[in-house]
Design a protein around this motif. Sequence first.
Motif, PDB file in Angstrom:
ATOM      1  N   LEU A  29     -62.123-121.792  -0.111  1.00  0.00           N
ATOM      2  CA  LEU A  29     -63.356-121.965  -1.219  1.00  0.00           C
ATOM      3  C   LEU A  29     -64.582-121.997  -0.608  1.00  0.00           C
ATOM      4  CD1 LEU A  29     -62.035-124.438  -3.783  1.00  0.00           C
ATOM      5  CD2 LEU A  29     -63.211-122.277  -4.082  1.00  0.00           C
ATOM      6  N   LEU A  30     -64.392-122.754   0.733  1.00  0.00           N
ATOM      7  CA  LEU A  30     -65.873-122.922   1.400  1.00  0.00           C
ATOM      8  C   LEU A  30     -66.411-121.812   1.805  1.00  0.00           C
ATOM      9  CD1 LEU A  30     -67.694-125.086   2.469  1.00  0.00           C
ATOM     10  CD2 LEU A  30     -66.437-125.297   4.512  1.00  0.00           C
ATOM     11  N   VAL A  31     -65.607-120.904   2.194  1.00  0.00           N
ATOM     12  CA  VAL A  31     -66.166-119.616   2.858  1.00  0.00           C
ATOM     13  C   VAL A  31     -66.464-118.598   1.882  1.00  0.00           C
ATOM     14  CG1 VAL A  31     -65.238-117.460   4.331  1.00  0.00           C
ATOM     15  CG2 VAL A  31     -64.644-119.573   5.026  1.00  0.00           C
ATOM     16  N   SER A  32     -65.680-118.547   0.641  1.00  0.00           N
ATOM     17  CA  SER A  32     -66.231-117.750  -0.495  1.00  0.00           C
ATOM     18  C   SER A  32     -67.490-117.994  -0.583  1.00  0.00           C
ATOM     19  CB  SER A  32     -64.967-118.122  -1.799  1.00  0.00           C
ATOM     20  OG  SER A  32     -65.481-119.296  -2.130  1.00  0.00           O
ATOM     21  N   GLY A  33     -68.159-118.930  -0.634  1.00  0.00           N
ATOM     22  CA  GLY A  33     -69.459-119.073  -0.982  1.00  0.00           C
ATOM     23  C   GLY A  33     -70.562-118.354  -0.231  1.00  0.00           C
ATOM     24  N   LEU A  34     -70.092-117.888   0.872  1.00  0.00           N
ATOM     25  CA  LEU A  34     -70.943-117.258   1.868  1.00  0.00           C
ATOM     26  C   LEU A  34     -70.725-115.775   1.560  1.00  0.00           C
ATOM     27  CD1 LEU A  34     -70.062-119.010   5.205  1.00  0.00           C
ATOM     28  CD2 LEU A  34     -72.163-119.473   3.789  1.00  0.00           C
ATOM     29  N   LEU A  35     -69.861-115.269   0.771  1.00  0.00           N
ATOM     30  CA  LEU A  35     -69.830-113.977   0.542  1.00  0.00           C
ATOM     31  C   LEU A  35     -70.230-113.517  -0.661  1.00  0.00           C
ATOM     32  CD1 LEU A  35     -65.900-113.265   1.454  1.00  0.00           C
ATOM     33  CD2 LEU A  35     -68.211-113.095   2.895  1.00  0.00           C
ATOM     34  N   SER A  36     -70.450-112.152  -1.148  1.00  0.00           N
ATOM     35  CA  SER A  36     -71.221-111.861  -2.376  1.00  0.00           C
ATOM     36  C   SER A  36     -69.872-111.846  -3.410  1.00  0.00           C
ATOM     37  CB  SER A  36     -71.365-110.460  -2.161  1.00  0.00           C
ATOM     38  OG  SER A  36     -72.014-109.804  -3.699  1.00  0.00           O
ATOM     39  N   TRP A  37     -70.412-112.198  -4.731  1.00  0.00           N
ATOM     40  CA  TRP A  37     -69.682-112.503  -5.891  1.00  0.00           C
ATOM     41  C   TRP A  37     -69.876-111.586  -7.089  1.00  0.00           C
ATOM     42  CZ3 TRP A  37     -67.690-117.993  -7.641  1.00  0.00           C
ATOM     43  CH2 TRP A  37     -67.194-118.636  -6.597  1.00  0.00           C
ATOM     44  N   SER A  38     -70.989-110.789  -6.856  1.00  0.00           N
ATOM     45  CA  SER A  38     -71.047-109.933  -8.041  1.00  0.00           C
ATOM     46  C   SER A  38     -71.997-108.607  -7.401  1.00  0.00           C
ATOM     47  CB  SER A  38     -71.714-110.525  -8.995  1.00  0.00           C
ATOM     48  OG  SER A  38     -71.869-109.622 -10.265  1.00  0.00           O
ATOM     49  N   PHE A  39     -71.751-107.426  -7.904  1.00  0.00           N
ATOM     50  CA  PHE A  39     -72.433-106.483  -7.788  1.00  0.00           C
ATOM     51  C   PHE A  39     -73.845-106.536  -8.206  1.00  0.00           C
ATOM     52  CE2 PHE A  39     -68.176-104.586  -7.298  1.00  0.00           C
ATOM     53  CZ  PHE A  39     -68.316-104.013  -6.162  1.00  0.00           C
ATOM     54  N   ASP A  40     -74.256-107.042  -9.554  1.00  0.00           N
ATOM     55  CA  ASP A  40     -75.238-107.226 -10.185  1.00  0.00           C
ATOM     56  C   ASP A  40     -76.271-108.187  -9.594  1.00  0.00           C
ATOM     57  OD1 ASP A  40     -77.227-107.021 -12.307  1.00  0.00           O
ATOM     58  OD2 ASP A  40     -76.073-107.082 -13.984  1.00  0.00           O
ATOM     59  N   PRO A  41     -77.291-107.934  -9.167  1.00  0.00           N
ATOM     60  CA  PRO A  41     -78.287-108.997  -8.463  1.00  0.00           C
ATOM     61  C   PRO A  41     -79.159-109.637  -9.779  1.00  0.00           C
ATOM     62  CG  PRO A  41     -79.218-107.001  -8.168  1.00  0.00           C
ATOM     63  CD  PRO A  41     -77.845-106.802  -8.804  1.00  0.00           C
ATOM     64  N   SER A  42     -78.929-109.328 -10.904  1.00  0.00           N
ATOM     65  CA  SER A  42     -79.757-109.662 -11.933  1.00  0.00           C
ATOM     66  C   SER A  42     -79.140-111.083 -12.609  1.00  0.00           C
ATOM     67  CB  SER A  42     -80.048-108.706 -12.886  1.00  0.00           C
ATOM     68  OG  SER A  42     -79.271-108.131 -13.740  1.00  0.00           O
ATOM     69  N   ILE A  43     -77.904-111.440 -12.496  1.00  0.00           N
ATOM     70  CA  ILE A  43     -77.153-112.379 -13.114  1.00  0.00           C
ATOM     71  C   ILE A  43     -77.067-113.700 -12.510  1.00  0.00           C
ATOM     72  CG2 ILE A  43     -75.973-110.496 -14.622  1.00  0.00           C
ATOM     73  CD1 ILE A  43     -73.444-111.166 -12.902  1.00  0.00           C
ATOM     74  N   LEU A  44     -76.720-114.570 -13.050  1.00  0.00           N
ATOM     75  CA  LEU A  44     -76.457-115.994 -12.719  1.00  0.00           C
ATOM     76  C   LEU A  44     -77.129-116.342 -11.265  1.00  0.00           C
ATOM     77  CD1 LEU A  44     -72.537-115.428 -13.043  1.00  0.00           C
ATOM     78  CD2 LEU A  44     -74.168-116.889 -14.382  1.00  0.00           C
ATOM     79  N   GLY A 115     -67.614-106.950 -17.236  1.00  0.00           N
ATOM     80  CA  GLY A 115     -66.276-106.781 -16.763  1.00  0.00           C
ATOM     81  C   GLY A 115     -65.934-107.394 -15.599  1.00  0.00           C
ATOM     82  N   LEU A 116     -64.672-107.557 -15.207  1.00  0.00           N
ATOM     83  CA  LEU A 116     -64.051-107.909 -14.105  1.00  0.00           C
ATOM     84  C   LEU A 116     -64.201-107.213 -12.936  1.00  0.00           C
ATOM     85  CD1 LEU A 116     -60.862-110.019 -15.207  1.00  0.00           C
ATOM     86  CD2 LEU A 116     -63.036-111.049 -14.355  1.00  0.00           C
ATOM     87  N   VAL A 117     -64.504-105.885 -13.239  1.00  0.00           N
ATOM     88  CA  VAL A 117     -64.781-104.879 -12.442  1.00  0.00           C
ATOM     89  C   VAL A 117     -65.948-105.047 -11.439  1.00  0.00           C
ATOM     90  CG1 VAL A 117     -66.204-103.240 -13.618  1.00  0.00           C
ATOM     91  CG2 VAL A 117     -64.706-102.352 -11.850  1.00  0.00           C
ATOM     92  N   ASN A 118     -66.921-105.910 -11.884  1.00  0.00           N
ATOM     93  CA  ASN A 118     -68.155-106.288 -11.121  1.00  0.00           C
ATOM     94  C   ASN A 118     -67.657-107.546 -10.336  1.00  0.00           C
ATOM     95  OD1 ASN A 118     -70.189-104.309 -12.461  1.00  0.00           O
ATOM     96  ND2 ASN A 118     -69.306-105.166 -14.210  1.00  0.00           N
ATOM     97  N   VAL A 119     -66.801-108.018 -10.121  1.00  0.00           N
ATOM     98  CA  VAL A 119     -66.346-109.338  -9.299  1.00  0.00           C
ATOM     99  C   VAL A 119     -66.235-108.872  -7.856  1.00  0.00           C
ATOM    100  CG1 VAL A 119     -64.919-111.206  -8.918  1.00  0.00           C
ATOM    101  CG2 VAL A 119     -65.511-110.609 -11.218  1.00  0.00           C
ATOM    102  N   ASN A 120     -67.041-109.326  -7.076  1.00  0.00           N
ATOM    103  CA  ASN A 120     -66.868-108.795  -5.724  1.00  0.00           C
ATOM    104  C   ASN A 120     -65.988-109.675  -4.695  1.00  0.00           C
ATOM    105  OD1 ASN A 120     -68.954-106.741  -5.535  1.00  0.00           O
ATOM    106  ND2 ASN A 120     -70.339-107.930  -4.354  1.00  0.00           N
ATOM    107  N   PRO A 121     -65.416-109.369  -3.663  1.00  0.00           N
ATOM    108  CA  PRO A 121     -64.620-109.968  -2.914  1.00  0.00           C
ATOM    109  C   PRO A 121     -64.735-111.636  -2.976  1.00  0.00           C
ATOM    110  CG  PRO A 121     -65.026-108.100  -1.782  1.00  0.00           C
ATOM    111  CD  PRO A 121     -66.070-108.190  -2.790  1.00  0.00           C
ATOM    112  N   GLY A 122     -66.020-111.948  -2.788  1.00  0.00           N
ATOM    113  CA  GLY A 122     -66.286-113.381  -2.778  1.00  0.00           C
ATOM    114  C   GLY A 122     -65.384-114.308  -3.925  1.00  0.00           C
ATOM    115  N   GLY A 123     -65.505-113.670  -5.033  1.00  0.00           N
ATOM    116  CA  GLY A 123     -65.147-114.250  -6.316  1.00  0.00           C
ATOM    117  C   GLY A 123     -63.562-114.351  -6.284  1.00  0.00           C
TER     118      GLY A 123
END
Length: 568
Positions: A29-44, A115-123
């Motif tokens: 959980l701690l490391v996941s925050g250092l990775l990308s969570w989404s392909f779209d930079p305009s959200i969240l 869609g969930l397809v836009n979730v990156n490995p961090g998520g």
Amino acid sequence: MNLPTLPDTLREQHSGKGWPLALVGSLLLLVSGLLSWSFDPSILGDISIAFWPASLQLFAMILGAVGVLLALMHRGPLHRLGDWFDTALGLRALGTGSLLFVVFSLVAIASEAGGLVNVNPGGWLALAGALLLTVGARFVPQRQLNSFAKAKANPVLEIVVIVLGMAAILFGAAYVLGRDDPWIFVGFLVMAAVAFMALARAGFFTWMSHVAQRHRHVLTLAAFVVAFLFPFTQDGSDANMSIATQVLIFAATAIGLNIVVGLAGLLDLGYIAFLGSGAYVGAMMSNAASATIGWKPPFIVVMLIGACVAATLGLIIGSPTLRVSGDYLAIVTLAFGEIFRLSMFNLDGNNGPDLTNGPNGIPGIPDLNLFGFDFGKPHTVFGIQLGRFSNYYFILLLLIGFIILVFTRLNNSRIGRGWVAIREDERAAEAMGVNTFGLKLLGFAVGAFLAGLAGTIKAHQDTAASPDQYIFLESAFLLAAVVLGGMGTVAGVLIGATILKLLPEKLRFFSEYRLLLFGLLLVIMMRVRPEGLIASKRRQLEFHEDDEELAQEVQADHLIDAAPEAAR
């Protein structure tokens, strides 16, 4: 927030696997925050950047850090702390809550990005970590704990913990008020609730209550410093400071109600009338063009008159009605609140004296001007511009300090012990010589007096006073703040008032569903912690009668309180 309990035999059989799984899950959980969570930079808040955590990434890292801390306290470099804190229960609550948070985050990404397809490995890594933490925590065995009453820590360390906790509250409040994205705001609430429940189950807040008792003055000073610094974190934003002033007015009134409900145990459903009476006195004696009273004394005098009028109304309603109790008293006070509102409608010169302008109210109330300081103009302090609402915030902060002083002095006096005796058993208190009727009447008068003080400032801060502001729903919210925060406590009522005033304002993006969601949150909170968020030990014992350690602490506190009386 916990899943169903596993059988003891199954937990003992796999106890060796639980701690490593919980630790690994927390680290993921701690490391996941250092990775990308989404392909779209305009959200969240742009969670597409690695090694630059924002919003949901940062929240996951906080939960992971709490998990690592609890795991290392259970077995590791901090294992000695595990003899005092129930790390097993804390990890179980954290695991279930973290899984809920990650699922919410994935739904938010899918909703915003399509869609969930836009979730990156961090998520997905966060989901794996939450699952491992949830499963591992179920098998972590509980340990025999020591009593916090016997704990002796380094005083400097305890003060540092208090300061860090207050700083976290300041930055957390500044952060959440600055979020306009509904997903981020709700995500922060979920994260904060999960972290709170995990630390509460582990016993952290029980320890903090003992620390607060040992360093009461430090805690009070730190709290007021944090409250004072809050406007300087808002960059001159009047939107957030408007909410903050409303919270302080609501909190000041709720502390007055806490005397009636929390200490004396009298159910009052018309308490908003006392706030309204003070507001109308402030409006009628203001320099507004529609003010109906020609006398314009200094505002300090107006505050005292408004408070005395409210206290008089408390005596008027209390004298004939305090002979009844329970549901009957609630019905009578509810009727009084409606009588006050309808009276403000009728005092228009047609149905009665021309005092309130009827349904039109008294608009156009000018801003306060005390000793040459104009509350309506922005001022620059330390290079930071403070707007109109910041000015009112500071005077309300002084009022809150005065009200807290009055409440604590009364609570720790013979009068306060008499109120508590009435709340616990009125017949027994009367048999022991307590003047029950006189003390109940005093409680009504003092609570109304404090509400009247807040009302006079509210009239100027709102620039208007009208009957529609003082409806039954406001009284219900005040009562909910006392019950939710913790009856008979100051910190609990302040937190309860903040939650009840802040959440409806920040949940406006849900439109007509916001009150439904707000109600569900209250139900969940009261189900998880029925004694209130910050409950007094006596009140807490009513809901946890089987807690022997808590019973011993309550008995020790009672003996400490009784010692000065015995000395006399």
